[in-house]
Design an enzyme around this catalytic site. Structure first.
Site: not given
Ligand code: CO
Length: 211
Positions: A42, A44, A46, A98, A101
């Site tokens: 992803c 993302d 993080r 994850h 998400c």
């Molecule tokens: Co995500």
């Protein structure tokens, strides 16, 4: 105009620390890369592939998009997979979702965010396909966590169904596809036990994962 000087300062400090460990680190990477892993994760912020796996530059080839989707018609993702398998000859493809998400949540809640809604239709398709299984969970958080896992399972299957993987396996190339999920709250990776390294194993993997 702000020139983001802090990032350049960080960069110089990082170069110095890497060179201290290995003075030839960058010159060794100049000519070519030979990573063993392809990470499909992803976008993302993080879930950075290198940091969470402790891998250095040169060790992991990376493709990231919102909600780690492998769509059959996505030339970007397909090109990455083809280049990684046929040219770089990577040995492992890791599809890593994850928990927590935002893309999976937006899909689940049918949020209207704009263009990205169309991309997240792929995750909504996963939710629709597995609605009965998701409904067995008592609350939204548990359903979201399971949807994140189901999304990984479906994207692993999508990787395995590409002509790139089928051709690689048909020719005897050793490449294994894995399904992982990352827990934002403690930083730990979880292996969803989805590995497939042949066309035959894909079906076994799917029926086991859905079990
Ligand atoms: Co995500």
């Amino acid at each position: 105009m702000h020139r983001l000087d802090n990032l350049f300062a960080n960069n110089r400090a990082w170069v110095a620390s890497v060179r201290k460990e290995d003075p030839h680190f960058f010159s060794k990477l100049t000519d070519q890369q030979s990573p063993e892993y392809l990470w499909i994760g992803c976008s993302d912020s993080r879930v950075p592939a290198n940091q969470v796996t402790g891998l250095m530059p040169g060790e992991v080839f990376v493709h990231r998009n919102i909600a780690n989707v492998v769509a059959h018609g996505d030339m970007n993702c397909l090109s990455v997979i083809q280049f990684a398998v046929q040219i770089l000859k990577i040995r492992h493809i890791i599809v890593c979702g994850h928990y927590g998400c935002g893309g999976v949540r937006a899909a689940y809640e049918d949020q209207r965010l704009g263009l990205v809604d169309n991309w997240l239709r792929h995750v909504q398709d996963v939710a629709i396909k597995h609605r009965a299984a998701l409904d067995e969970f008592g609350n939204d958080e548990a359903r979201l966590n399971r949807l994140s896992e189901l999304n990984v399972i479906e994207q692993v299957a999508n990787v395995c169904r590409t002509n790139v993987l089928r051709d690689a396996w048909a020719s005897g190339q050793q490449v294994t596809v894995h399904g992982w999920i990352y827990n934002i709250t403690d930083g730990l990776l979880i292996d969803l036990d989805l590995s497939a390294s042949s066309t035959k194993e894909v079906q076994e993997m799917q029926s086991r994962a859905m079990g």
